[in-house]
Design an enzyme around this catalytic site. Structure first.
Site, mmCIF file in Angstrom:
data_model
loop_
_atom_site.group_PDB
_atom_site.id
_atom_site.type_symbol
_atom_site.label_atom_id
_atom_site.label_comp_id
_atom_site.label_asym_id
_atom_site.label_seq_id
_atom_site.Cartn_x
_atom_site.Cartn_y
_atom_site.Cartn_z
ATOM 1 N N ARG A 95 0.845 -1.242 0.151
ATOM 2 C CA ARG A 95 -0.130 -0.181 0.212
ATOM 3 C C ARG A 95 1.071 1.413 0.151
ATOM 4 O O ARG A 95 0.944 2.074 -0.444
ATOM 5 C CB ARG A 95 -1.224 0.193 1.480
ATOM 6 C CG ARG A 95 -2.385 -0.983 0.632
ATOM 7 C CD ARG A 95 -2.918 -1.254 2.339
ATOM 8 N NE ARG A 95 -2.585 -1.949 3.546
ATOM 9 C CZ ARG A 95 -2.442 -3.410 3.857
ATOM 10 N NH1 ARG A 95 -2.656 -4.324 3.240
ATOM 11 N NH2 ARG A 95 -1.461 -3.156 4.993
ATOM 12 N N ASP A 108 0.738 -14.299 -0.821
ATOM 13 C CA ASP A 108 0.176 -14.052 0.638
ATOM 14 C C ASP A 108 -0.272 -15.329 2.094
ATOM 15 O O ASP A 108 0.152 -15.872 1.974
ATOM 16 C CB ASP A 108 0.556 -13.014 1.223
ATOM 17 C CG ASP A 108 0.461 -12.353 2.725
ATOM 18 O OD1 ASP A 108 0.603 -13.263 3.236
ATOM 19 O OD2 ASP A 108 -0.206 -11.436 3.148
ATOM 20 N N HIS A 109 -1.438 -15.390 1.220
ATOM 21 C CA HIS A 109 -2.547 -16.453 1.757
ATOM 22 C C HIS A 109 -1.554 -17.770 1.588
ATOM 23 O O HIS A 109 -1.582 -18.555 2.220
ATOM 24 C CB HIS A 109 -3.824 -16.125 1.715
ATOM 25 C CG HIS A 109 -3.675 -14.255 2.081
ATOM 26 N ND1 HIS A 109 -3.524 -14.266 3.369
ATOM 27 C CD2 HIS A 109 -4.489 -13.634 1.562
ATOM 28 C CE1 HIS A 109 -3.969 -13.450 3.767
ATOM 29 N NE2 HIS A 109 -4.721 -12.870 2.595
#
Length: 373
Positions: A95, A108-109
Site C-alpha cells: 500500500r 501471501d495467503h
C-alpha cells in the site's frame, strides 16, 4: 485492487500494527512486497530444517537425550518473530508503494497456508515426545486443529467476501517467539515441571491451541457467516455451496487418519516429521485452490485431484502387502505431494505475471482455470 480484510484482535490493533507501521518506514521503497512475503516464509522453512537437523524424531527434549543447543532456540525465536513481522509489513509495503495486486494476496495467503505445518512442527521440538512431552499422534490432531483454524478464515471470505483475520494467529506467533527465547535461557528441563498439580506446560500448550480454535476462531467464523446470511449478503445462498470448501479438507483428514490408524508399521511413530509435512503440504494445496476460487468469484472445486492417488496409497499401505516398504512409500508420496504443490504455485505465479488482469492493470480477476488444476 482493494484488499478486503478485518483485523480486530486487540494485540494486533494496539501493539503489532503500530510496530509494523514503524518497521515498514525503514524499508526501501524499491523492495517488492512479494519478496518480503517470500523471505518471511523462508525464515519458517529454515527453522523447520534447522530443528530437523538437531531433533529429527522429536526425542531431543526428552530426559536422557542430547538436547538441542541453547543458541538454536535463540535463532528459532528471532527467525519466528522476523517471519511474523515480515508477514505483517508486506501488505503495508504494498500500500505504501501503491503496488497492491491480486497476485500479492494470492502469494501471501498461499504461503501462509503452507507455513502452518512449519511453525507447528518446529515448536513441537520444545516439548518433544516421551513421558515429559506430547505424543506424536496427539500432535497430529493438534496440527489438524491449527489447519482447521486457518481454513475457517478463508471459508468466511469464500462466503462473505471479507477475510476476518483469526485472533489466534497473532497470539500464537508472539507466544511461540517468546517461548523459544525462554527455552534458550531455562532449558527444556524447565518444561518438565508441572504448572500446578499434574498439569504440565505441554498441557497448557495444547489447551491454548484448542481454546483459540474452538472458543475464539470457530465461534467468530460462524458468527460472521451467520451475520452475512441474516443480512442477505452471502455470496452463496445454497447450504451445500457454502460448505463445499470443507469437502476436500475433510477427506484429507479422513485419509491421513486412516493411514495413522491402519499403518502396519505405525508410521506416525517411525516418521512423524515427514508425515506431518506431507499432510500440511497437501492441505496447503487444497487451501490455495480455495483462495483462487474466492478471489476469482468461482465455484470451489469439490475434490482435489491429490486425494485420489492418496486414497490408493492408503489402501495399499493398510492392506499390509507393503509393510516393509511403508517408510519408502511415505517418502515417495511426500515428494510427489511437495512437487505437485510447488508446480501449482509456480503455475499460478507465472500465469498471474503474464496476465495484466492479475498483475494489477485491471481490477477483474480471471484465475478460474487454476482452481481446477
Amino acid at each position: 485492487f482493494q484488499y478486503s480484510a478485518v483485523d480486530s484482535n486487540p494485540l494486533s490493533v494496539y501493539v503489532m500494527h503500530p510496530f509494523w507501521n514503524s518497521v515498514v518506514k525503514i524499508l526501501p521503497r524499491w523492495l517488492a512486497p512479494n519478496l518480503i512475503t517470500f523471505t518471511g516464509f523462508m525464515f519458517l522453512v529454515f527453522n523447520f530444517l534447522f530443528l530437523a537437523f538437531y531433533d529429527f524424531d522429536f526425542y531431543a527434549s526428552a530426559p536422557g537425550h542430547l538436547h538441542v543447543p541453547s543458541w538454536v532456540w535463540i535463532v528459532a525465536g528471532l527467525f519466528n518473530f522476523t517471519a511474523y513481522t515480515l508477514d505483517g509489513v508486506d501488505g503495508k509495503q504494498a500500500r505504501r508503494t501503491n503496488s497492491s495486486t491480486p497476485l500479492g494476496e494470492l502469494f501471501d495467503h498461499g504461503l501462509d497456508s503452507w507455513a502452518c505445518v512449519f511453525f507447528v512442527v518446529t515448536v513441537y521440538s520444545i516439548f518433544g515426545r516421551g513421558e515429559t512431552g506430547v505424543e506424536v499422534t496427539t500432535l497430529y490432531y493438534i496440527l489438524w486443529v491449527v489447519l482447521l483454524s486457518f481454513i475457517l478464515s478463508h471459508w468466511e471470505k469464500y462466503n462473505t467476501g471479507v477475510l476476518f483475520l483469526p485472533w489466534g494467529y497473532d497470539i500464537s506467533q508472539v507466544t511461540i517467539s517468546i517461548v523459544y527465547i525462554v527455552t534458550s535461557v531455562v532449558g527444556v528441563e524447565a518444561w518438565y515441571t508441572p504448572v500446578f498439580w499434574k498439569f504440565h506446560y505441554r498441557d497448557l500448550f495444547t489447551v491454548m491451541i484448542l481454546g483459540c480454535a474452538f472458543l475464539v476462531t470457530l465461534p467468530m467464523s460462524l458468527y460472521n457467516v451467520l451475520k452475512g446470511y441474516r443480512s442477505g449478503t452471502l455470496k452463496h445462498s445454497s447450504l451445500y455451496e457454502s460448505f463445499l470448501p470443507f469437502l476436500s479438507p475433510v477427506l484429507l483428514f479422513v485419509l491421513s487418519t486412516l493411514w495413522v490408524c491402519l499403518s502396519p508399521s505405525d508410521i506416525i511413530q517411525l516418521q512423524p516429521r515427514v508425515f506431518y509435512f506431507m499432510v500440511g503440504t497437501a492441505f496447503a494445496n487444497i487451501t490455495c485452490k480455495l483462495i483462487v476460487c474466492q478471489m476469482s468469484n468461482t465455484r470451489c472445486q469439490p475434490l482435489n485431484w491429490l486425494l485420489l492417488p492418496m486414497a490408493l496409497v492408503v489402501g495399499l499401505v493398510s492392506s499390509g502387502l507393503v509393510q516393509n516398504s511403508e517408510t519408502l512409500i511415505l517418502y515417495v508420496w511426500t515428494t510427489i505431494v511437495a512437487l505437485a504443490h510447488v508446480h501449482y504455485g509456480v503455475s499460478v505465479v507465472s500465469t498471474s505475471v503474464s496476465d495484466p488482469v492479475v498483475s494489477g492493470e485491471h481490477t477483474p480477476l480471471n484465475l478460474s482455470n487454476l482452481a481446477a488444476d
